[in-house]
Write an enzyme that holds these catalytic residues in place. Structure first.
Site, PDB file in Angstrom:
ATOM      1  N   HIS A 398     -64.926 -54.313   0.141  1.00  0.00           N
ATOM      2  CA  HIS A 398     -65.511 -53.904  -1.142  1.00  0.00           C
ATOM      3  C   HIS A 398     -66.244 -52.576  -1.086  1.00  0.00           C
ATOM      4  O   HIS A 398     -66.934 -52.235  -2.046  1.00  0.00           O
ATOM      5  CB  HIS A 398     -66.512 -54.950  -1.634  1.00  0.00           C
ATOM      6  N   LYS A 626     -76.324 -50.337 -13.579  1.00  0.00           N
ATOM      7  CA  LYS A 626     -75.726 -50.734 -12.301  1.00  0.00           C
ATOM      8  C   LYS A 626     -76.806 -50.566 -11.246  1.00  0.00           C
ATOM      9  O   LYS A 626     -77.858 -49.988 -11.529  1.00  0.00           O
ATOM     10  CB  LYS A 626     -74.508 -49.870 -11.967  1.00  0.00           C
ATOM     11  N   ARG A 627     -76.568 -51.055 -10.016  1.00  0.00           N
ATOM     12  CA  ARG A 627     -77.551 -50.831  -8.960  1.00  0.00           C
ATOM     13  C   ARG A 627     -77.848 -49.333  -8.852  1.00  0.00           C
ATOM     14  O   ARG A 627     -76.949 -48.510  -9.035  1.00  0.00           O
ATOM     15  CB  ARG A 627     -77.013 -51.354  -7.626  1.00  0.00           C
ATOM     16  N   LYS A 632     -73.869 -43.512  -7.045  1.00  0.00           N
ATOM     17  CA  LYS A 632     -73.567 -43.822  -8.443  1.00  0.00           C
ATOM     18  C   LYS A 632     -74.107 -42.742  -9.390  1.00  0.00           C
ATOM     19  O   LYS A 632     -73.779 -42.711 -10.561  1.00  0.00           O
ATOM     20  CB  LYS A 632     -74.134 -45.185  -8.813  1.00  0.00           C
ATOM     21  N   THR A 737     -66.989 -52.880 -11.873  1.00  0.00           N
ATOM     22  CA  THR A 737     -66.483 -53.928 -12.761  1.00  0.00           C
ATOM     23  C   THR A 737     -67.159 -53.834 -14.122  1.00  0.00           C
ATOM     24  O   THR A 737     -66.603 -54.288 -15.115  1.00  0.00           O
ATOM     25  CB  THR A 737     -66.719 -55.333 -12.169  1.00  0.00           C
ATOM     26  N   LYS A 741     -65.937 -54.268 -18.294  1.00  0.00           N
ATOM     27  CA  LYS A 741     -66.655 -55.016 -19.349  1.00  0.00           C
ATOM     28  C   LYS A 741     -66.938 -54.102 -20.537  1.00  0.00           C
ATOM     29  O   LYS A 741     -66.759 -54.484 -21.695  1.00  0.00           O
ATOM     30  CB  LYS A 741     -67.963 -55.588 -18.797  1.00  0.00           C
TER      31      LYS A 741
END
Ligand code: NBG
Length: 893
Positions: A398, A626-627, A632, A737, A741
């Site tokens: 992952h 998100k984290r 990111k 993910t 959504k």
């Protein structure tokens, strides 16, 4: 219509009233005979196929009975009612669970066991009631008792036994496994404290608070004191090869029923709790040593105490390895025991009845533990055991972040699991012997100076380092294949590379999005691809449409059901494609927009509740949740918001009239030990204080940091988003993910060519996505060149000047955050924020332009929802089942 959803609509209508915003209710009341208004769950009515049928009177008396007998209460308070309803639903789940498992026992199908250190389940009630098809019945029962599903919904605490995407994926997978009637269980740890609760203090700092999720009892589990297995640690291996652990605990089962949607199947998530073998040392107690008397208990408690608040940084903690081994060992023992009960005598055919999917490296000690169980406990020969092991295990990678690919020091492994370390050495020896011929050929065909290992060894040689006897090209070549390697940063320390162990010990290895599955082949495991090219696969992630569309966005779901004339899309997401023509229908677009407005109003009130900030629902809702991680790049988003702020400030009142107003919503937890991530959180919070209180700006720009982002918050945030940001440095986000959504909920995407963004773009049409930034294959070169990067965009420079001038306070605190991307002597902008900034800003301007045309924007929004049915986890799981697991559906008649 499902009751909870109905009520939630009711409350968003209230939130809307008086604001002059159109919503679905008003538009619906216009005469539109071509559409029959019905929601997903109205269509469910009377058609439940899951065999648990009760009417609302039964539901009501059931709830009252639980209230009286289980909770010893007569109060109809929200909390008590929630618990009573939950226990009543628990009973229904139990019925379904028992029938499913009796049937499976009789049919004896092959099972998949999803081994995962994380399951981020969120709340259960709404999902369980709806999956069981009992929404109307419980809704009515609650109304009779003077409450609603909506009211009690919020009384449930999130089960946050996961950090982020990996844990949530595991939860979506369980929902799909059950929905597809696949015999399958999840196996994990029943952590006492889940993911920490994030608060933000008055100075903008993240504060971490414990998550007491089990405090009010847990109606969603079945305690199974009779199912327990011993798990050992430490100790010695005797000359006969037998391990005598020095410490032992019991692993005790707690089962969580997982109801499929519109099916009788109710599968299982078995979570292990650790108990002392001897609860209480009476002799120590009698001697007055009270601490020693409960010592065993304390040690056992520590194993399941906390989920490591950590998604991409290695916590070199022995306890973490202990946790991993604990749940893996119990799960394997449990499966073997069940197998032998059904097939006494031999374990030879275990792989025909069981496959274990290892979710990332956390459960990969399974390779050694299955070998140990087969050899030491069940007397199999090494080769036979290896054959069974490799045919029973599969591994999903992952992440490509090197720090998250677990490597355990041999010394730690030897101390905690001495027999396993022996076996790992043997596995490694056998493996290296098997590839030697291959490596010899490879080395012979290549000038030795060019072998990657030779190059690495020259590259890493530091000045003044002592010359050692050089390794032969063959030795260097072999090093690349070894599961046991020297620590690159600490000479002499040997490490077990758990990902390598998993690759060697599995029948299949997969990445989680097309690009990621390629990157693991070229960058992470190329040497293994040479040997087993067929082992490597791709399984692009997915999300369950039940939780992430049908239940969290009931109004949009109702509109889809109405347009398609069926709710079958909830189970067959490919049907969503039929929504595309509706994008061209202006009346439909108006209704779609109205639904979004309703969802925005719901989020706006949540924002007010959590932060005190009032935001305008006429502004564009721009979301990044998100984290918090440097890769990111929430930081890049923040810098662009500073630029936006500066631009508005510099405008005349007349010019400001043309600004597209935005609410920038950011949420996510920073790992407690992640220094830079915590600074990013604080920067955003400090920016909010300045920007949101600046009267020059007003509603033109608001920035909101939503604290404690979790599954339940996501269910409110995602349906309200108009644009969402997935802006990781290309090649770093394995999949993502939330992007799926958001897309399904009609949010446009601004993103890099990374992870699943690429496939979302392919499905949606890149003309509908706002793409920017460098490509994954440019990253390495750019990283090489970044030492000399000077090409700073003027917008960037000006924005940073505001930070260093103290516009957002605490210049000193932010200094190293600033340096991390600006000063190559201090940080190195590893994630190439500066490189991508200009194209990111251009993309942001494009978004503003696009938003002016609301018709076209809405058209795109519908196209997103219509185009991304591919990202249903039902599709992902179907692929795993067929292409890796060899597990077939086993539905009850
Ligand atoms: C995460 C990746 C995401 C991916 C999820 C689920 C880890 C280690 N990895 O990109 O960062 O979507 O896994 O596959 O949490």
């Amino acid at each position: 219509m499902l009751q909870g959803q109905h009520q939630r609509l009711g409350s968003s209508k209230q939130a809307l009233s008086g604001q002059g915003v159109a919503h679905a209710g008003t538009i619906r009341s216009r005469n539109r005979p071509s559409f029959k208004v019905s929601s997903v769950l109205e269509m469910n009515r009377g058609k439940t196929t899951n065999g648990v049928k009760i009417d609302s009177a039964v539901a009501e008396s059931d709830v009252l009975r639980e209230l009286h007998y289980r909770l010893a209460s007569s109060a109809l308070s929200t909390d008590k009612l929630y618990s009573a309803v939950a226990w009543s639903v628990h009973n229904r789940l139990l019925d379904a669970w028992e029938k499913t498992h009796a049937y499976w026992k009789e049919k004896d199908p092959k099972f998949v066991y999803y081994l995962s250190a994380e399951f981020l389940m969120g709340r259960t009630l709404t999902n369980a009631v709806n999956n069981l098809g009992l929404g109307n019945e419980y809704g009515q029962a609650l109304r009779n008792l003077g409450s609603t599903m909506e009211q009690i919904h919020d009384a449930e605490l999130d089960a946050a036994l996961g950090n982020g995407g990996l844990g949530r994926l595991a939860a979506c997978f369980l929902d799909s496994i059950a929905t597809l009637d696949l015999p399958g269980w999840g196996y994990g740890i029943r952590y006492k404290y889940g993911m920490f609760k994030q608060g933000i203090d008055s100075d903008g700092y993240q504060v971490e608070k414990p998550d007491y999720w089990l405090n009010n009892g847990n109606p969603w589990e079945i305690h199974r004191p009779e199912i327990r297995f011993p798990v050992g640690f430490y100790g010695k291996v005797g000359p006969d090869g037998k391990w005598s652990p020095e410490e032992k605990v019991w692993a005790e089962a707690h089962d969580v029923p997982i109801p499929g949607y519109k099916t009788k199947t109710c599968s299982n998530m078995r979570l292990w709790n650790a108990l002392p073998v001897e609860e209480f040392d009476l002799s120590a107690f009698n001697e007055g040593d009270y601490v020693k008397a409960v010592g065993e208990k304390r040690k056992a408690d520590a194993i399941c105490a906390v989920l490591y608040p950590n998604d991409a940084t290695e916590e070199g903690k022995e306890l973490r390895l202990k946790q991993q081994f604990f749940f893996v060992s119990a799960s394997l023992q449990d499966t073997i025991a069940r197998y032998l009960e059904a097939h006494p005598g031999s374990l030879d055919k275990l792989p025909e009845k069981a496959v274990f999917q290892m979710n990332d490296t956390h459960p990969t000690i399974a390779v050694a533990e299955l070998m140990r169980l087969l050899i030491d406990e069940h007397g199999l020969a090494y080769d036979k055991a290896w054959d069974i092991t490799t045919r029973s295990l599969a591994y999903t990678n992952h992440t490509v972040m090197p720090e998250a690919l677990e490597k355990w020091p041999v010394l730690v492994m030897e101390k905690l699991l001495p027999r396993h370390m022996q076996l790992i050495k043997q596995i490694n020896d056998e493996w290296l012997a098997s590839v030697k011929g291959h490596v010899e050929k490879k080395v012979a065909a290549m000038p030795s100076a060019l072998t990657p290992a030779a190059k690495a060894s020259t590259d890493s040689k530091k000045e003044g380092e002592k010359e050692e006897a050089p390794l032969s090209p063959l030795e260097l070549g072999m090093k690349e294949y070894s599961i046991i390697q020297e620590n690159q940063w600490e000479k002499g320390q040997m490490l077990v590379n758990m990902a390598y162990l998993a690759v060697v010990g599995s029948s299949a290895v997969n990445g989680v999005a097309a690009i990621h599955s390629e990157i693991i082949k070229t960058d992470i495991f190329p040497q293994f691809v040479e040997i087993f090219p067929k082992k490597f696969q791709n399984k692009t992630n997915g999300v369950t449409l039940r939780r992430w569309l049908a239940y969290c966005n009931p109004e949009q779901s109702a509109l889809i059901t109405e347009a398609l004339g069926t709710d079958a899309w909830v189970k067959d997401a490919s049907l969503l494609a039929a929504l595309k023509p509706f994008a061209e229908d202006a009346a439909f677009r108006a209704r779609w927009r109205a639904v979004k407005q309703g969802n925005k109003a719901r989020l706006a009130s949540r924002i007010k509740e959590l932060t005190g900030y009032e935001v305008s629902t006429d502004a564009m809702f721009d979301v990044q949740v998100k984290r918090i991680h440097e890769y990111k790049r929430q930081y890049m988003n923040a810098i662009s918001i500073i630029h936006r702020y500066a631009t508005i400030k510099a405008m005349s009142p007349e010019e400001r009239k043309s600004v597209v107003p935005r609410v920038c919503i950011i949420g996510g937890k920073a790992a407690s030990a992640y220094y830079m991530a915590k600074k990013i959180v604080r920067l955003i919070n400090q920016m909010a204080k300045t920007i949101n209180n600046d009267s020059d700006v007003g509603d033109l720009l608001k920035i909101v940091f939503l604290p404690n982002y979790n599954v339940s918050e996501a269910e409110v945030i995602i349906p309200a988003a108009e644009i969402s940001q997935h802006i990781s440095t290309a090649g770093t986000e394995a999949s993502g993910t939330s992007n799926m959504k958001f897309a399904l909920n009609g949010s446009l995407i601004i993103g890099t060519m990374d992870g699943a963004n690429i496939e979302i773009g392919e499905n949606t049409g890149f003309e509908n996505m706002i793409v920017f930034g460098v490509l994954a294959d440019q990253i390495n070169v750019l990283r090489e060149e970044r030492k000399d990067f000077k090409d700073y965009d003027p917008r960037w420079t000006a924005a940073f000047k505001m930070i260093t001038d103290g516009v957002f306070g605490d210049v000193e605190y932010f200094a190293d955050l600033v340096a991390s991307v600006n000063d190559m002597t201090k940080g190195n902008d590893w994630f190439l924020v500066a490189n991508d900034f200009a194209s990111y800003m251009d993309a942001q301007e494009k978004i503003d332009e696009m938003y002016r045309d609301q018709e076209e924007w809405t058209r795109k929004s519908i196209i997103y929802a219509a185009s991304n049915g591919f990202f249903s986890s039902d599709r992902t799981i179907d692929q795993y089942a067929k292409e890796i697991w060899g597990v077939k559906p086993c539905p009850q008649p």
